[in-house]
Design a protein around this motif. Structure first.
Motif, PDB file in Angstrom:
ATOM      1  N   THR A  74       0.857  -1.189   0.000  1.00 52.74           N
ATOM      2  CA  THR A  74       0.000   0.000   0.000  1.00 52.74           C
ATOM      3  C   THR A  74       0.889   1.232   0.000  1.00 52.74           C
ATOM      4  N   ILE A  75       0.604   2.153  -0.886  1.00 50.57           N
ATOM      5  CA  ILE A  75       1.356   3.411  -0.954  1.00 50.57           C
ATOM      6  C   ILE A  75       0.382   4.575  -1.072  1.00 50.57           C
ATOM      7  N   LYS A  76       0.929   5.756  -0.864  1.00 42.08           N
ATOM      8  CA  LYS A  76       0.127   6.959  -1.074  1.00 42.08           C
ATOM      9  C   LYS A  76       0.114   7.312  -2.559  1.00 42.08           C
ATOM     10  N   VAL A  77      -0.949   7.976  -2.969  1.00 37.00           N
ATOM     11  CA  VAL A  77      -1.071   8.359  -4.372  1.00 37.00           C
ATOM     12  C   VAL A  77       0.108   9.262  -4.764  1.00 37.00           C
ATOM     13  N   GLY A  78       0.664   9.013  -5.942  1.00 37.26           N
ATOM     14  CA  GLY A  78       1.858   9.715  -6.383  1.00 37.26           C
ATOM     15  C   GLY A  78       3.140   8.988  -6.020  1.00 37.26           C
ATOM     16  N   GLY A  79       3.024   7.987  -5.170  1.00 38.96           N
ATOM     17  CA  GLY A  79       4.182   7.205  -4.748  1.00 38.96           C
ATOM     18  C   GLY A  79       4.569   6.178  -5.805  1.00 38.96           C
ATOM     19  N   THR A  80       5.724   5.558  -5.583  1.00 39.79           N
ATOM     20  CA  THR A  80       6.229   4.605  -6.560  1.00 39.79           C
ATOM     21  C   THR A  80       6.429   3.227  -5.944  1.00 39.79           C
ATOM     22  N   VAL A  81       6.257   2.238  -6.783  1.00 41.29           N
ATOM     23  CA  VAL A  81       6.594   0.866  -6.407  1.00 41.29           C
ATOM     24  C   VAL A  81       7.668   0.388  -7.373  1.00 41.29           C
ATOM     25  N   THR A  82       8.746  -0.170  -6.793  1.00 42.85           N
ATOM     26  CA  THR A  82       9.813  -0.737  -7.608  1.00 42.85           C
ATOM     27  C   THR A  82       9.750  -2.251  -7.504  1.00 42.85           C
ATOM     28  N   PHE A  83       9.694  -2.891  -8.648  1.00 45.71           N
ATOM     29  CA  PHE A  83       9.678  -4.352  -8.727  1.00 45.71           C
ATOM     30  C   PHE A  83      11.072  -4.797  -9.166  1.00 45.71           C
ATOM     31  N   GLU A  84      11.637  -5.720  -8.427  1.00 43.42           N
ATOM     32  CA  GLU A  84      12.985  -6.192  -8.750  1.00 43.42           C
ATOM     33  C   GLU A  84      12.984  -7.700  -8.889  1.00 43.42           C
ATOM     34  N   SER A  85      13.527  -8.152 -10.001  1.00 41.46           N
ATOM     35  CA  SER A  85      13.649  -9.583 -10.219  1.00 41.46           C
ATOM     36  C   SER A  85      14.988 -10.066  -9.678  1.00 41.46           C
ATOM     37  N   MET A  91      10.759 -11.347 -15.788  1.00 37.08           N
ATOM     38  CA  MET A  91       9.700 -10.551 -15.160  1.00 37.08           C
ATOM     39  C   MET A  91       9.193  -9.476 -16.108  1.00 37.08           C
ATOM     40  N   TRP A  92       7.892  -9.379 -16.180  1.00 39.26           N
ATOM     41  CA  TRP A  92       7.202  -8.325 -16.933  1.00 39.26           C
ATOM     42  C   TRP A  92       5.953  -8.014 -16.118  1.00 39.26           C
ATOM     43  N   VAL A  93       6.079  -7.016 -15.253  1.00 44.08           N
ATOM     44  CA  VAL A  93       4.973  -6.651 -14.368  1.00 44.08           C
ATOM     45  C   VAL A  93       3.909  -5.909 -15.171  1.00 44.08           C
ATOM     46  N   ALA A  94       2.642  -6.292 -14.957  1.00 46.90           N
ATOM     47  CA  ALA A  94       1.561  -5.617 -15.672  1.00 46.90           C
ATOM     48  C   ALA A  94       0.267  -5.682 -14.881  1.00 46.90           C
ATOM     49  N   SER A  95      -0.499  -4.620 -15.016  1.00 48.35           N
ATOM     50  CA  SER A  95      -1.849  -4.555 -14.481  1.00 48.35           C
ATOM     51  C   SER A  95      -2.696  -5.663 -15.104  1.00 48.35           C
ATOM     52  N   ALA A 126      10.044  -7.461 -20.861  1.00 49.96           N
ATOM     53  CA  ALA A 126      10.663  -8.163 -19.737  1.00 49.96           C
ATOM     54  C   ALA A 126      11.933  -7.437 -19.301  1.00 49.96           C
ATOM     55  N   GLY A 127      12.142  -7.367 -17.987  1.00 46.93           N
ATOM     56  CA  GLY A 127      13.340  -6.703 -17.478  1.00 46.93           C
ATOM     57  C   GLY A 127      13.555  -7.023 -16.010  1.00 46.93           C
ATOM     58  N   ASP A 128      14.727  -6.666 -15.506  1.00 48.57           N
ATOM     59  CA  ASP A 128      15.072  -6.999 -14.120  1.00 48.57           C
ATOM     60  C   ASP A 128      14.485  -6.033 -13.107  1.00 48.57           C
ATOM     61  N   SER A 129      14.149  -4.825 -13.538  1.00 46.60           N
ATOM     62  CA  SER A 129      13.656  -3.826 -12.594  1.00 46.60           C
ATOM     63  C   SER A 129      12.613  -2.948 -13.275  1.00 46.60           C
ATOM     64  N   TYR A 130      11.585  -2.628 -12.525  1.00 49.40           N
ATOM     65  CA  TYR A 130      10.508  -1.784 -13.074  1.00 49.40           C
ATOM     66  C   TYR A 130       9.985  -0.899 -11.953  1.00 49.40           C
ATOM     67  N   THR A 131       9.987   0.398 -12.186  1.00 46.98           N
ATOM     68  CA  THR A 131       9.449   1.345 -11.202  1.00 46.98           C
ATOM     69  C   THR A 131       8.287   2.085 -11.843  1.00 46.98           C
TER      70      THR A 131
END
Ligand SMILES: [Cu+2]
Length: 158
Positions: A74-85, A91-95, A126-131
């Motif tokens: 859970t984050i505040k609006v405008g905040g970022t989430v970083t996904f790291e493989s 990894m290909w993070v998607a809604s 696909a990639g190792d990191s996604y923010t």
């Protein structure tokens, strides 16, 4: 004349007393804060205020090849989430939903991926990191497009 004055004084006292009685029965105003219950032992429970849960401007999610961890942030609006493989897992993070990824942006993968402004919650490759910076309040399920049975959820609050 004096009788009239006495009646006026009596009326003020009666009305004032009535107002005081009415006001003293008005319930305390609701402050709107969340209140939880903590059991202090020996059967006594005291209410405590509970704040927002784990709500910062950033969160990091690790992908180990079979799960996202933590899968729900859970984050505040405008905040970022970083996904790291980790360990080179694909990894290909998607809604959601797979395979079109329309959940966050309302547009399909083929429509939003060429858009380099990256307004869609979709890594698009696909990639190792996604923010990704979340600008919409809500709960946004996601998955690994390369391994679509692996899910997670980002909740964005005010
Ligand atoms: Cu997908």
């Amino acid at each position: 004349m004096q009788n009239t004055l006495i009646w006026i004084v009596a009326a003020v006292i009666i009305l004032g007393g009535g107002y005081w009685l009415w006001q003293s029965q008005t319930p305390a105003t609701d402050t709107g804060t969340n209140v939880g219950i903590v059991d202090t032992g020996a059967g006594s429970q005291v209410p405590v205020e509970t704040g927002p849960v784990n709500t910062g401007m950033t969160a990091t999610v690790k992908y180990n090849g079979s799960t996202f961890s933590p899968a729900e942030v859970t984050i505040k609006v405008g905040g970022t989430v970083t996904f790291e493989s980790e360990g080179g897992s694909s990894m290909w993070v998607a809604s959601g939903p797979h395979p079109e990824h329309t959940g966050y942006s309302g547009t399909t993968r083929s429509a939003h991926c060429p858009d380099t402004s990256n307004a869609s919650f979709d890594q698009c490759v696909a990639g190792d990191s996604y923010t990704f910076a979340f600008k919409k309040i809500g709960t946004w399920p996601y998955h690994n497009h390369m391994n679509a049975g692996v899910f997670g959820k980002v909740t964005v609050v005010e």
